[in-house]
Design a protein around this motif. Structure first.
Motif, short mmCIF file in Angstrom:
data_model
loop_
_atom_site.label_atom_id
_atom_site.label_comp_id
_atom_site.label_asym_id
_atom_site.label_seq_id
_atom_site.Cartn_x
_atom_site.Cartn_y
_atom_site.Cartn_z
N VAL A 219 0.87 -1.18 0.00
CA VAL A 219 0.00 0.00 0.00
C VAL A 219 0.91 1.23 0.00
CG1 VAL A 219 -1.92 1.15 1.16
CG2 VAL A 219 -1.60 -1.32 1.45
N GLU A 220 0.97 1.92 -1.13
CA GLU A 220 1.89 3.06 -1.28
C GLU A 220 1.35 3.94 -2.40
OE1 GLU A 220 5.12 4.27 0.08
OE2 GLU A 220 4.20 5.80 -1.21
N ASP A 221 1.16 5.24 -2.10
CA ASP A 221 0.56 6.10 -3.13
C ASP A 221 1.59 6.67 -4.11
OD1 ASP A 221 1.49 7.62 -0.92
OD2 ASP A 221 0.39 9.36 -1.64
N GLY B 49 11.89 3.02 8.35
CA GLY B 49 11.92 4.41 7.91
C GLY B 49 12.29 4.51 6.44
N LYS B 50 11.78 5.56 5.77
CA LYS B 50 12.16 5.82 4.37
C LYS B 50 13.32 6.80 4.37
CE LYS B 50 7.57 5.62 2.23
NZ LYS B 50 6.50 6.48 1.70
N PRO B 51 14.31 6.70 3.52
CA PRO B 51 14.45 5.58 2.57
C PRO B 51 15.02 4.36 3.28
CG PRO B 51 16.29 7.10 2.35
CD PRO B 51 15.40 7.67 3.41
N LEU C 250 2.20 5.26 5.54
CA LEU C 250 1.26 5.95 6.45
C LEU C 250 0.53 7.11 5.78
CD1 LEU C 250 2.90 6.21 9.97
CD2 LEU C 250 1.25 4.54 9.12
N GLY C 251 1.24 7.87 4.94
CA GLY C 251 0.61 9.04 4.32
C GLY C 251 -0.09 8.65 3.02
N LEU C 252 -1.41 8.47 3.08
CA LEU C 252 -2.17 8.07 1.90
C LEU C 252 -3.13 9.18 1.52
CD1 LEU C 252 -2.91 4.40 2.99
CD2 LEU C 252 -1.36 5.13 1.17
CA CA Z 1 2.68 8.46 0.89
#
Ligand code: CA
Length: 244
Positions: free
Chosen positions: A18-20, A111-113, A64-66
């Motif tokens: 799940v990744e926008d 964490g990204k990246p 998390l940020g969708l």
């Molecule tokens: Ca995002």
């Protein structure tokens, strides 16, 4: 499907990503594809919830940020449906964010990246632990089928925190299928196992009860993924140890 030489558990049936961010989503799907039967990528919370309910993935990578909401709300919804491991992938990696996400039921926080080798290693680790826990459950009379937990001893069927109430006939039918995991049973065979009948035309009778069971247990009864019809062979329960 390529062999997975490092881990002893069989490759999972499905990983949900799940990744926008489309590029990152594609990258993750490609990265994980050699390690699973299939990898499904979605870009919004609504799609993720639908995919989770219909396909019962073995593991989820969750941003998390969708665009249509926060991933932590989604995480709670996932948790009410099944215990499949969820790895949160997020740029917000202050300690407080990590703690909030783990408290909400995530199994891991990356964490990204993030380096690809590390992510793959974590995915494998979670899949292996989930698989081992399912093996232990099966040894104790427990069986997992997608999002369902079937307790053969106490005759309980749960989806997350929700317990399904089955009639004695529905239970007997589910038990017969569960005792032959991954095997398709003909209507005639089910007729003998569940109703102890040897004569008569079982197909309509069995079909009606299979339909009742699907209405109670399937996320989408019109497109069953747990109790599947195998053309010419009968009905099969797709359990996690014998992927369909
Ligand atoms: Ca995002």
């Amino acid at each position: 499907m390529p062999a997975d030489p490092i881990s002893e558990c069989p490759p999972p049936r499905l990983i949900l990503v799940v990744e926008d961010d489309g590029d990152l989503r594609e990258l993750l799907v490609r990265l994980l594809r050699p390690h699973a039967g299939d990898v499904l990528g979605v870009g919004s919370g609504a799609e993720a919830l639908r995919a989770y309910a219909v396909h019962a993935p073995d593991l989820v990578i969750l941003d998390l940020g969708l665009p249509d909401g926060d991933g932590s709300t989604l995480l709670q919804r996932f948790r009410s449906i099944s215990g499949a491991p969820v790895i949160v992938l997020s740029g917000r990696d202050a300690e407080a964010d990590r703690v909030a996400v783990l408290d909400a039921g995530a199994d891991d926080f990356v964490g990204k990246p993030c380096g690809s080798a590390e992510l793959v290693a974590r995915v494998r680790g979670h899949l292996r632990r989930a698989w081992q826990s399912r093996q232990r459950m099966a040894g104790n009379g427990y069986l997992r089928a997608g999002a369902l937990e079937i307790d053969l001893e106490s005759r309980k069927v749960r989806r997350g925190d929700l317990e399904h109430r089955l009639t004695p006939t529905e239970w007997a039918l589910l038990r017969a299928l569960a005792l032959h995991p991954g095997e398709a049973l003909t209507a005639q065979r089910l007729w003998e196992l569940v109703w102890a009948r040897e004569y008569g035309d079982p197909s309509l009778h069995v079909r009606v009860h299979v339909t009742h069971l699907r209405r109670k247990l399937e996320a989408d009864p019109d497109r069953p993924s747990l109790i599947v019809t195998v053309p010419g062979a009968g009905y099969r329960l797709t359990t996690d140890s014998t992927p369909g």
